[in-house]
Design an enzyme around this catalytic site. Sequence first.
Site, short mmCIF file in Angstrom:
data_model
loop_
_atom_site.label_atom_id
_atom_site.label_comp_id
_atom_site.label_asym_id
_atom_site.label_seq_id
_atom_site.Cartn_x
_atom_site.Cartn_y
_atom_site.Cartn_z
N VAL A 11 -5.98 -67.46 -24.73
CA VAL A 11 -6.31 -66.37 -25.66
C VAL A 11 -5.92 -66.75 -27.09
O VAL A 11 -6.68 -66.52 -28.03
CB VAL A 11 -5.65 -65.03 -25.22
CG1 VAL A 11 -6.03 -63.91 -26.18
CG2 VAL A 11 -6.05 -64.67 -23.80
N ALA A 30 -14.00 -55.70 -42.65
CA ALA A 30 -12.68 -55.07 -42.73
C ALA A 30 -12.23 -54.91 -44.19
O ALA A 30 -11.31 -54.13 -44.47
CB ALA A 30 -11.67 -55.91 -41.96
N ARG A 43 4.48 -76.32 -27.29
CA ARG A 43 3.80 -77.61 -27.12
C ARG A 43 3.28 -78.16 -28.45
O ARG A 43 3.19 -77.44 -29.43
CB ARG A 43 2.60 -77.43 -26.16
CG ARG A 43 3.01 -76.97 -24.77
CD ARG A 43 1.84 -76.41 -24.01
NE ARG A 43 1.34 -75.16 -24.60
CZ ARG A 43 0.31 -74.46 -24.11
NH1 ARG A 43 -0.31 -74.88 -23.05
NH2 ARG A 43 -0.07 -73.34 -24.71
N GLY A 181 -10.97 -69.90 -17.03
CA GLY A 181 -9.93 -69.31 -17.88
C GLY A 181 -9.77 -67.81 -17.70
O GLY A 181 -9.26 -67.13 -18.59
N LYS A 199 -2.71 -52.66 -15.96
CA LYS A 199 -3.73 -52.05 -16.82
C LYS A 199 -3.90 -50.57 -16.46
O LYS A 199 -4.09 -49.73 -17.34
CB LYS A 199 -5.05 -52.81 -16.66
CG LYS A 199 -4.96 -54.24 -17.19
CD LYS A 199 -6.11 -55.10 -16.70
CE LYS A 199 -6.07 -56.51 -17.31
NZ LYS A 199 -7.02 -57.42 -16.67
N1 HSE Z 1 -6.46 -62.35 -15.31
C1 HSE Z 1 -7.03 -61.26 -16.02
C2 HSE Z 1 -8.37 -60.90 -15.36
C3 HSE Z 1 -7.24 -61.64 -17.46
O1 HSE Z 1 -8.85 -61.70 -14.55
O2 HSE Z 1 -8.89 -59.84 -15.62
C4 HSE Z 1 -7.64 -60.51 -18.36
O3 HSE Z 1 -6.64 -59.53 -18.44
#
Ligand code: HSE
Length: 404
Positions: A11, A30, A43, A181, A199
């Site tokens: 991200v 904006a 890193r 990802g 969430k």
């Molecule tokens: N691992 C989470 C997903 C990433 O797959 O939704 C996003 O929050």
Amino acid sequence: MKVAILGYGTVGSGVYEVLNSNKEIIKRKAGVSLEVAHVLDLRDFPGDPVESVLTHDVADIINDPEVKVVAEVMGGVGAAYKFTKAALEAGKSVCTSNKELVATHGSELMKIAQEHGCRYLFEASVGGGIPLIRPIMTALHGDDIVHMKSILNGTTNYILTRMSESGAGFNEALSEAQQKGYAEADPTADVEGHDAMRKTAILASILEGKAVSCENVHTEGISSVTMADFKYARKLHAGVKLLSVIKRENDMISAMVAPFLVREDNELFGVKGVKNASLVRGNAVGDIMFYGSGAGKLPTASAVVADMADAARCVAGLSETKQVPAWTEEPAKVIPFELYESASLVRVAAADEQAARKAFKEIKEVAPLEGEFAFLTGVMTEGVYEKAVSGLNIISRIRVDFTE
Ligand code: HSE
């Protein structure tokens, strides 16, 4: 205006990319130009353009008075919590995709932001790139939100879609999601529902204005979903989805994450792959649906950058919006799990048919797989369901969301 990014992972590198590639458009929309002054990561990234702004020391950011807005995209609740607190206490707004931190310390961090005249924003923490938090907090001010039924984890939705549509194995689908990802560093958090649980806790806390902790969210993952479940789903013109279901009744709330059968005529049925969606019912607006990419580098970065631009507008005096904590630390009143209601598809061995018919008064038979007896129960509470199945050998049970 100078900004900083904490973390240069999937991200973080996306935030850096969007801030640079969309620089002009962000400035035009904006009214303020955002310049990345520092990127923190342990890193090194030899040859990467980020090298010129890379630091290994968070003090370079906290002590830089010109940095007004910080993106926290490190994840976790250790260093991320410490650095967020330090940034807010230094009067810098923090924008994050870190659902674990928001679910655990959100109300405290919003309060600190309020006290220090800055903001703690977390649009990217739920639903990836979908604008969801801002709409439910502001655009739906006029509504009492009765329920939210959502798909909030891209990885599990991707796995379920691949298993159902291409017959891919669980592990194969999971490694594809990791390569793209989408998955958490430890994908157990996706597969066992913990990511969707965090969430859900955030959304439920916003709806209630009081703290709904992760312990308050009944959570079941997808590890026990089998090919047989997909076969039954097809017979019922349905799909298998990991749903987050939040319901508000009077001044109490229920929140759960579990696999559900969702029928083809349900809006959530068509949400495939990494897409997330949230079906929100307000008492005035009726049903509305939010839909989009729930995970991935650039969609998540899009939500973080939007928050950064929003925070920057306040610093620049272009917006008067102040931090108001979306929920307080007071615990919400939570409906006990035994009282949650749903119908289920239940599978038992063919030999247990009579016992099952006796245990459940109202059943609707479903054409079974060989050697099984399968049926849909009526809508009942978890307490009543548990009592009914106490003497039965259940092969599997999956809740259904067929009702309005
Ligand atoms: N691992 C989470 C997903 C990433 O797959 O939704 C996003 O929050």
